[in-house]
Design a protein around this motif. Sequence first.
Motif, PDB file in Angstrom:
ATOM      1  N   ILE A 108     -44.159   7.556 -45.313  1.00 38.57           N
ATOM      2  CA  ILE A 108     -44.283   7.128 -43.916  1.00 38.57           C
ATOM      3  C   ILE A 108     -45.470   7.822 -43.248  1.00 38.57           C
ATOM      4  O   ILE A 108     -46.258   7.193 -42.551  1.00 38.57           O
ATOM      5  CB  ILE A 108     -42.971   7.398 -43.142  1.00 38.57           C
ATOM      6  CG1 ILE A 108     -41.883   6.414 -43.610  1.00 38.57           C
ATOM      7  CG2 ILE A 108     -43.186   7.282 -41.632  1.00 38.57           C
ATOM      8  CD1 ILE A 108     -40.490   6.707 -43.087  1.00 38.57           C
ATOM      9  N   TYR A 117     -48.486   5.511 -41.934  1.00 35.28           N
ATOM     10  CA  TYR A 117     -48.621   5.319 -40.493  1.00 35.28           C
ATOM     11  C   TYR A 117     -49.432   6.394 -39.782  1.00 35.28           C
ATOM     12  O   TYR A 117     -49.970   6.140 -38.710  1.00 35.28           O
ATOM     13  CB  TYR A 117     -47.238   5.181 -39.851  1.00 35.28           C
ATOM     14  CG  TYR A 117     -46.568   3.910 -40.320  1.00 35.28           C
ATOM     15  CD1 TYR A 117     -46.969   2.675 -39.835  1.00 35.28           C
ATOM     16  CD2 TYR A 117     -45.564   3.951 -41.270  1.00 35.28           C
ATOM     17  CE1 TYR A 117     -46.385   1.501 -40.275  1.00 35.28           C
ATOM     18  CE2 TYR A 117     -44.963   2.781 -41.721  1.00 35.28           C
ATOM     19  CZ  TYR A 117     -45.378   1.561 -41.224  1.00 35.28           C
ATOM     20  OH  TYR A 117     -44.806   0.405 -41.661  1.00 35.28           O
ATOM     21  N   LEU A 160     -38.182   3.531 -43.901  1.00 33.85           N
ATOM     22  CA  LEU A 160     -38.200   2.892 -42.584  1.00 33.85           C
ATOM     23  C   LEU A 160     -36.803   2.434 -42.170  1.00 33.85           C
ATOM     24  O   LEU A 160     -36.437   2.525 -40.995  1.00 33.85           O
ATOM     25  CB  LEU A 160     -39.181   1.714 -42.572  1.00 33.85           C
ATOM     26  CG  LEU A 160     -40.660   2.095 -42.561  1.00 33.85           C
ATOM     27  CD1 LEU A 160     -41.535   0.853 -42.692  1.00 33.85           C
ATOM     28  CD2 LEU A 160     -41.024   2.874 -41.298  1.00 33.85           C
ATOM     29  N   LYS A 215     -34.965   3.761 -38.948  1.00 39.34           N
ATOM     30  CA  LYS A 215     -34.423   2.820 -37.974  1.00 39.34           C
ATOM     31  C   LYS A 215     -32.960   3.149 -37.679  1.00 39.34           C
ATOM     32  O   LYS A 215     -32.553   3.189 -36.520  1.00 39.34           O
ATOM     33  CB  LYS A 215     -34.545   1.389 -38.497  1.00 39.34           C
ATOM     34  CG  LYS A 215     -34.014   0.339 -37.568  1.00 39.34           C
ATOM     35  CD  LYS A 215     -34.207  -1.052 -38.152  1.00 39.34           C
ATOM     36  CE  LYS A 215     -33.631  -2.106 -37.235  1.00 39.34           C
ATOM     37  NZ  LYS A 215     -33.805  -3.450 -37.795  1.00 39.34           N
ATOM     38  N   GLU A 249     -42.321  -1.276 -35.401  1.00 35.54           N
ATOM     39  CA  GLU A 249     -43.000  -1.356 -36.695  1.00 35.54           C
ATOM     40  C   GLU A 249     -44.412  -0.763 -36.669  1.00 35.54           C
ATOM     41  O   GLU A 249     -45.008  -0.523 -37.677  1.00 35.54           O
ATOM     42  CB  GLU A 249     -43.055  -2.787 -37.221  1.00 35.54           C
ATOM     43  CG  GLU A 249     -41.715  -3.329 -37.658  1.00 35.54           C
ATOM     44  CD  GLU A 249     -41.106  -2.566 -38.835  1.00 35.54           C
ATOM     45  OE1 GLU A 249     -41.850  -2.125 -39.737  1.00 35.54           O
ATOM     46  OE2 GLU A 249     -39.883  -2.403 -38.853  1.00 35.54           O
TER      47      GLU A 249
END
Length: 179
Positions: free
Chosen positions: A132, A136, A164, A168, A177
């Motif tokens: 992640i 990101y 993810l 979440k 997102e």
Amino acid sequence: MEFKRLIKKAKKGDKEALLRLIMDEQADYYKLAYVYMRNKEDALDALQDMIVVLYQNISKLKKEESFYSWSKTILVNCCRNKLRSQNKIASLTTSFDQAADAPVDGLYAESEDRIVLEKHLLGLSEIHQEVIRLKYFLDMDYQTMAEILQIPVGTVKSRLNHGLKKLKDSLGGEINEEV
């Protein structure tokens, strides 16, 4: 091409050529190290370790065009080793004060969001945090992530998807997102 000439010189032991190759991508190296180490000093220490390893092993580089992915893999391994030695591998974190000083612009809108996201990321396993953060925070593509982590692209996608979903769930079902 200048790049190939520098690689050849570095493979023959030219320290200056190796440093020029590294300096050409210094911002990317620093951001990668910072994502793992979470503070400036440790990131710079990991970069220093990477340079030593590169210098000692540059002659083993088979494909010149793979230099940057190879060197980034070495940097990731240096970061992991440093974290292990500091008993930080499980958390991949720093204080919230240091997190607020992260050098990557546009990562979070406000420091409160940063703290909340960091808290929830810390609840994930290391492998999920890692993909992640690379995807990101550094905007890496799947292939680059796979090369650096030395795992198949499918594994990268699977870890990212699973991470993810866990993130979440941790956030109560709400996730943007665009993290």
